[in-house]
Design a protein around this motif. Structure first.
Motif, PDB file in Angstrom:
ATOM      1  N   GLU A   1     -30.853 -11.148  23.353  1.00  0.00           N
ATOM      2  CA  GLU A   1     -31.671 -11.547  22.031  1.00  0.00           C
ATOM      3  C   GLU A   1     -30.759 -11.403  20.778  1.00  0.00           C
ATOM      4  OE1 GLU A   1     -34.730 -12.707  21.529  1.00  0.00           O
ATOM      5  OE2 GLU A   1     -34.948 -12.859  23.569  1.00  0.00           O
ATOM      6  N   SER A   2     -29.815 -10.646  20.894  1.00  0.00           N
ATOM      7  CA  SER A   2     -28.829 -10.609  19.638  1.00  0.00           C
ATOM      8  C   SER A   2     -27.993 -11.700  19.636  1.00  0.00           C
ATOM      9  CB  SER A   2     -28.321  -9.393  19.340  1.00  0.00           C
ATOM     10  OG  SER A   2     -27.368  -9.097  20.300  1.00  0.00           O
ATOM     11  N   VAL A   3     -27.756 -12.299  20.636  1.00  0.00           N
ATOM     12  CA  VAL A   3     -26.905 -13.695  20.914  1.00  0.00           C
ATOM     13  C   VAL A   3     -27.638 -14.631  20.412  1.00  0.00           C
ATOM     14  CG1 VAL A   3     -25.599 -15.141  22.514  1.00  0.00           C
ATOM     15  CG2 VAL A   3     -25.599 -12.890  22.797  1.00  0.00           C
ATOM     16  N   ILE A   4     -28.841 -14.881  20.851  1.00  0.00           N
ATOM     17  CA  ILE A   4     -29.931 -15.854  20.358  1.00  0.00           C
ATOM     18  C   ILE A   4     -29.679 -15.939  18.958  1.00  0.00           C
ATOM     19  CG2 ILE A   4     -32.259 -16.583  20.492  1.00  0.00           C
ATOM     20  CD1 ILE A   4     -32.211 -15.965  23.245  1.00  0.00           C
ATOM     21  N   ARG A   5     -30.318 -14.596  18.296  1.00  0.00           N
ATOM     22  CA  ARG A   5     -30.416 -14.607  16.789  1.00  0.00           C
ATOM     23  C   ARG A   5     -29.080 -14.775  16.079  1.00  0.00           C
ATOM     24  NH1 ARG A   5     -33.034  -9.798  17.959  1.00  0.00           N
ATOM     25  NH2 ARG A   5     -31.183  -8.531  17.535  1.00  0.00           N
ATOM     26  N   SER A   6     -27.934 -14.702  16.745  1.00  0.00           N
ATOM     27  CA  SER A   6     -26.609 -14.869  15.949  1.00  0.00           C
ATOM     28  C   SER A   6     -26.476 -16.316  16.043  1.00  0.00           C
ATOM     29  CB  SER A   6     -25.599 -14.235  16.823  1.00  0.00           C
ATOM     30  OG  SER A   6     -24.430 -14.508  16.665  1.00  0.00           O
ATOM     31  N   ASN A   7     -27.014 -16.941  17.152  1.00  0.00           N
ATOM     32  CA  ASN A   7     -26.832 -18.295  17.317  1.00  0.00           C
ATOM     33  C   ASN A   7     -27.543 -19.162  16.601  1.00  0.00           C
ATOM     34  OD1 ASN A   7     -25.186 -18.019  19.530  1.00  0.00           O
ATOM     35  ND2 ASN A   7     -26.822 -18.686  21.118  1.00  0.00           N
ATOM     36  N   ILE A   8     -28.892 -18.595  15.989  1.00  0.00           N
ATOM     37  CA  ILE A   8     -29.812 -19.026  15.168  1.00  0.00           C
ATOM     38  C   ILE A   8     -29.155 -19.113  13.731  1.00  0.00           C
ATOM     39  CG2 ILE A   8     -32.129 -18.940  13.846  1.00  0.00           C
ATOM     40  CD1 ILE A   8     -32.937 -17.866  16.998  1.00  0.00           C
ATOM     41  N   GLU A   9     -28.412 -17.710  13.378  1.00  0.00           N
ATOM     42  CA  GLU A   9     -28.065 -17.659  12.020  1.00  0.00           C
ATOM     43  C   GLU A   9     -26.786 -18.683  12.004  1.00  0.00           C
ATOM     44  OE1 GLU A   9     -26.661 -13.721  11.754  1.00  0.00           O
ATOM     45  OE2 GLU A   9     -28.715 -12.995  11.836  1.00  0.00           O
ATOM     46  N   LEU A  10     -26.233 -18.861  12.798  1.00  0.00           N
ATOM     47  CA  LEU A  10     -24.969 -19.803  12.701  1.00  0.00           C
ATOM     48  C   LEU A  10     -25.647 -21.204  12.584  1.00  0.00           C
ATOM     49  CD1 LEU A  10     -21.924 -20.181  13.302  1.00  0.00           C
ATOM     50  CD2 LEU A  10     -22.387 -20.771  15.564  1.00  0.00           C
ATOM     51  N   GLN A  11     -26.466 -21.712  13.229  1.00  0.00           N
ATOM     52  CA  GLN A  11     -27.095 -22.702  12.755  1.00  0.00           C
ATOM     53  C   GLN A  11     -27.652 -22.989  11.624  1.00  0.00           C
ATOM     54  OE1 GLN A  11     -29.595 -23.697  16.213  1.00  0.00           O
ATOM     55  NE2 GLN A  11     -28.138 -24.380  17.678  1.00  0.00           N
ATOM     56  N   GLN A  12     -28.409 -21.944  11.118  1.00  0.00           N
ATOM     57  CA  GLN A  12     -28.676 -22.264   9.736  1.00  0.00           C
ATOM     58  C   GLN A  12     -27.730 -22.242   8.587  1.00  0.00           C
ATOM     59  OE1 GLN A  12     -31.172 -18.470   9.543  1.00  0.00           O
ATOM     60  NE2 GLN A  12     -33.049 -19.592  10.080  1.00  0.00           N
ATOM     61  N   GLN A  13     -26.383 -21.927   8.784  1.00  0.00           N
ATOM     62  CA  GLN A  13     -25.187 -21.906   8.102  1.00  0.00           C
ATOM     63  C   GLN A  13     -24.882 -23.300   7.943  1.00  0.00           C
ATOM     64  OE1 GLN A  13     -21.800 -19.512   9.024  1.00  0.00           O
ATOM     65  NE2 GLN A  13     -23.004 -17.815   9.357  1.00  0.00           N
ATOM     66  N   PHE A  14     -25.152 -24.227   9.057  1.00  0.00           N
ATOM     67  CA  PHE A  14     -24.891 -25.432   9.084  1.00  0.00           C
ATOM     68  C   PHE A  14     -26.002 -26.384   8.278  1.00  0.00           C
ATOM     69  CE2 PHE A  14     -22.264 -24.615  12.553  1.00  0.00           C
ATOM     70  CZ  PHE A  14     -21.145 -25.120  12.173  1.00  0.00           C
ATOM     71  N   VAL A  15     -27.204 -25.954   8.407  1.00  0.00           N
ATOM     72  CA  VAL A  15     -28.294 -26.413   7.703  1.00  0.00           C
ATOM     73  C   VAL A  15     -28.215 -26.229   6.195  1.00  0.00           C
ATOM     74  CG1 VAL A  15     -30.853 -26.635   7.386  1.00  0.00           C
ATOM     75  CG2 VAL A  15     -29.833 -26.471   9.785  1.00  0.00           C
ATOM     76  N   GLY A  16     -28.232 -24.940   5.934  1.00  0.00           N
ATOM     77  CA  GLY A  16     -28.247 -24.351   4.533  1.00  0.00           C
ATOM     78  C   GLY A  16     -27.139 -25.087   3.532  1.00  0.00           C
TER      79      GLY A  16
END
Lengths: 107, 107
Positions: free
Chosen positions: A92-107
């Motif tokens: 789950e923490s890998v998944i969360r970390s992946n989501i955060e990474l993707q949000q960096q690209f979006v934001g």
DNA sequence: TGGTCACTTGGCTAAACTACCAAGTGATGG
DNA sequence: CCATCACTTGGTAGTTTAGCCAAGTGACCA
């Protein structure tokens, strides 16, 4: 990589491979919450053929992740090593970390 | 199993599958001890074709387990989420537990 | 600018995995 | 006993994966 190291990581990989399937992860999750379940119960929850579920359980059993106990005409499965739940936390923490990474690209 | 649950466990399985190979577990182990290594270094340690190692690294990267950084003509890989080391601890305890079980049969 | 190193990608083949159906085994109930 | 339920195992077709070689890209050095 020498033969001994090779053997060590193959042994480890066998355990990890046994978990590397959505249905088998689901089974582990169910057994974590409920102590034990029989094949029929798991089959109903999963929704695929009982033979398929039985084979998934055999995979988990042969890796030593679950153990089975026959009672009457049912076979009950339970987790053999509780720490497998740490797997989920880390996954789950890998998944969360992946989501955060993707949000960096979006934001 | 409804679609949402299915999707959740497929996402988890993707992470676990990315680790489900002796070479990839070895890579994770190396990166845990050494902070970072380039593809050539890992290739030498592993002893298979560089293209093979590169593909293993791509698998780990696409799961979000490692990240890469290009410096000069080299590409350095490092762990992105430290908790993957818990995997090893748990895997080892499954292995230990398996050995104990087998000794019961012998003894 | 030509050659080499570091790396990735495409292509291919062999092996492994998955899911279903069908068939077989044991326990249970009428 | 016979039917049925719970489960496992064998067979099989379709998909995925793993490894190598070959080819392509980009950095660096002479």
């Amino acid at each position: 990589m020498d033969a001994k190291t090779q053997a060590l990581f193959e042994a480890r990989a066998k355990i990890v491979k046994a978990m590397a399937h959505p249905t088998r992860l689901f089974i582990v999750d169910q057994l974590a919450g409920e102590q034990e379940k029989c094949v029929r119960e798991l089959t109903e929850l999963i929704g695929s053929d009982m033979s398929t579920v039985s084979k998934h359980l055999a995979t988990l059993r042969s890796a030593g992740i679950v153990q089975d106990e026959k009672r009457g005409s049912q076979v009950y499965y339970r987790l053999r090593v509780p720490c497998v739940l740490n797997f989920f936390q880390c996954v789950e923490s890998v998944i969360r970390s992946n989501i955060e990474l993707q949000q960096q690209f979006v934001g």
